[in-house]
Scaffold this motif. Structure first.
Motif, PDB file in Angstrom:
ATOM      1  N   THR A 159      41.451  35.233  36.498  1.00 31.04           N
ATOM      2  CA  THR A 159      40.201  35.929  36.181  1.00 31.04           C
ATOM      3  C   THR A 159      39.043  35.367  36.988  1.00 31.04           C
ATOM      4  N   HIS A 160      38.970  34.021  37.067  1.00 32.56           N
ATOM      5  CA  HIS A 160      37.912  33.385  37.861  1.00 32.56           C
ATOM      6  C   HIS A 160      38.057  33.735  39.343  1.00 32.56           C
ATOM      7  N   LEU A 161      39.295  33.758  39.844  1.00 33.09           N
ATOM      8  CA  LEU A 161      39.516  34.112  41.244  1.00 33.09           C
ATOM      9  C   LEU A 161      39.095  35.555  41.512  1.00 33.09           C
ATOM     10  N   PHE A 162      39.391  36.434  40.578  1.00 35.87           N
ATOM     11  CA  PHE A 162      39.019  37.839  40.736  1.00 35.87           C
ATOM     12  C   PHE A 162      37.501  37.989  40.784  1.00 35.87           C
ATOM     13  N   ALA A 163      36.813  37.316  39.857  1.00 35.27           N
ATOM     14  CA  ALA A 163      35.343  37.375  39.860  1.00 35.27           C
ATOM     15  C   ALA A 163      34.767  36.714  41.108  1.00 35.27           C
ATOM     16  N   GLY A 164      35.332  35.564  41.486  1.00 34.30           N
ATOM     17  CA  GLY A 164      34.843  34.875  42.681  1.00 34.30           C
ATOM     18  C   GLY A 164      35.043  35.690  43.940  1.00 34.30           C
ATOM     19  N   PHE A 165      36.135  36.465  44.001  1.00 34.13           N
ATOM     20  CA  PHE A 165      36.379  37.306  45.173  1.00 34.13           C
ATOM     21  C   PHE A 165      35.255  38.321  45.355  1.00 34.13           C
ATOM     22  N   PHE A 166      34.834  38.968  44.267  1.00 34.81           N
ATOM     23  CA  PHE A 166      33.785  39.967  44.385  1.00 34.81           C
ATOM     24  C   PHE A 166      32.420  39.326  44.652  1.00 34.81           C
ATOM     25  N   ILE A 167      32.187  38.139  44.090  1.00 33.56           N
ATOM     26  CA  ILE A 167      30.938  37.439  44.406  1.00 33.56           C
ATOM     27  C   ILE A 167      30.887  37.099  45.886  1.00 33.56           C
TER      28      ILE A 167
END
Length: 367
Positions: A159-167
């Motif tokens: 989940t953190h990786l997914f959010a970090g990817f879009f950031i």
């Protein structure tokens, strides 16, 4: 009247240095704490800055050829996404097609180890080998609770990786589109008297960062192509996946490509046996020697003059602070700091060499 007790000059100087060093150390530790606390934001921003340093010239080139900057930014970002997901698709396809053969090789390797354990110098019996296998099974079965916990942790990490990817994606877009505006706003936050040096230091750091990133990409491509070609020539499976892993590992100087190359050696050992693994190891060592003695001095040169010992310290500190991502970011940060320190030292020397502008003429013989 009794004289006031005087503190020895050595103690006074040491005290002044000590409290200043304590203040600096406290500020650094506080900064590291905030960076780790907000790692879901700071790490994607750092990745976005690195990607921007790599691709900003392409956006500028497209804009110079009469393409609106926002359209040029879209073209570059979409190209990056296509390249990224295309690489993942090829790696996934290769893993799906060759994983069965590799699994068969692993089973055969385990059987060979069992035969060697019985016929080799260990002279183990079937009962002893079976006891070890049963103990391993019990250890796996007894860790069901921890396994469930780890699965939950993996879900949170994804989940953190997914959010970090879009950031990182959106940050890269705006850095490419209006990075100059953003930097002007940052400079305006500083006192008026310091803005000129902050601006010049920022441009120096950016020049060092872009030089480092581009040189590292060339070195990483060379490592990946060399090791992947060696693996293909030796018949080692997962050639493209090994190349991708080596390419990513090369962004950690000195140790990254070597560690990822060891994965190629391990795959060769499992799939083809010890002799192929030995030849694969020789290929990895040869590529590393070419990188260390030809590519690094030629490409880096004086653009990123960071001592190898400083690189080792930076990588270690990065691993302690932020793990693998910290190791990726540590050396570019050290290169930027090195460039800024050199720039400010040069500015200070020029300022010291200038005569005071007080309207008076220098004395004869002192000019």
């Amino acid at each position: 009247m009794r004289e006031r007790y005087q503190v020895p000059i050595g103690v006074e100087i040491a005290t002044q240095w000590a409290w200043r060093m304590l203040v600096i150390a406290s500020a650094v530790l506080l900064g590291v704490f905030f960076l780790r606390y907000f790692s879901e934001i700071t790490v994607p921003l750092a990745v976005a800055v690195l990607v921007t340093a790599l691709t900003i010239n392409l956006v500028d080139w497209l804009e110079a050829h009469r393409i609106p900057r926002i359209a040029a930014t879209f073209i570059v970002v979409i190209t990056l996404l296509i390249a990224f997901f295309g690489m993942l698709a090829v790696v996934g396809q290769q893993l799906a097609t060759q994983a069965t053969d590799l699994r068969t090789s692993v089973v055969d390797g385990i059987s060979k180890i069992q035969d060697w354990a019985k016929t080799g110098p260990l002279k183990l019996s079937d009962d002893q080998i079976q006891t070890w296998i049963d103990n391993a099974k019990e250890s796996i079965q007894s860790s069901d609770t921890s396994l469930i916990t780890r699965v939950g942790e993996v879900g949170t990490t994804l989940t953190h990786l997914f959010a970090g990817f879009f950031i990182a994606l959106f940050s890269t877009f705006f850095f490419l589109y209006e990075g100059s505006r953003i930097w002007s706003w940052v400079v305006a936050l500083f006192p008026r008297g310091a803005r000129e040096r902050v601006n010049s230091s920022g441009h120096t750091a950016w020049a060092s960062l872009t030089a480092f990133v581009r040189a590292t990409v060339i070195v990483a491509l060379t490592d990946a192509m060399g090791i992947a070609f060696g693996a293909w020539a030796l018949g080692v499976p997962l050639t493209f996946a090994i190349g991708v892993l080596v390419f990513l590992g090369a962004f950690i100087p000195i140790i990254g490509a070597l560690l990822s190359g060891m994965v190629a050696v391990l795959v060769a050992l499992v799939a083809q046996g010890p002799w192929t693994a030995l030849f694969m190891l020789l290929v990895v060592i040869a590529i590393q020697q070419i990188e260390s003695h030809v590519l690094q001095p030629f490409l880096m040169g004086r653009l990123v003059a960071v001592h190898p010992l400083a690189i080792i310290f930076a990588i270690t500190a990065g691993v302690v602070v932020a793990g693998v991502v910290g190791a990726l970011i540590a050396v570019p940060l050290a290169a930027c700091l090195n460039g800024v320190v050199r720039h400010l030292a040069t500015v200070a020397e020029q300022f010291d060499d200038e005569p005071p502008d007080d309207g008076t003429e220098p004395l004869p013989g002192l000019a």
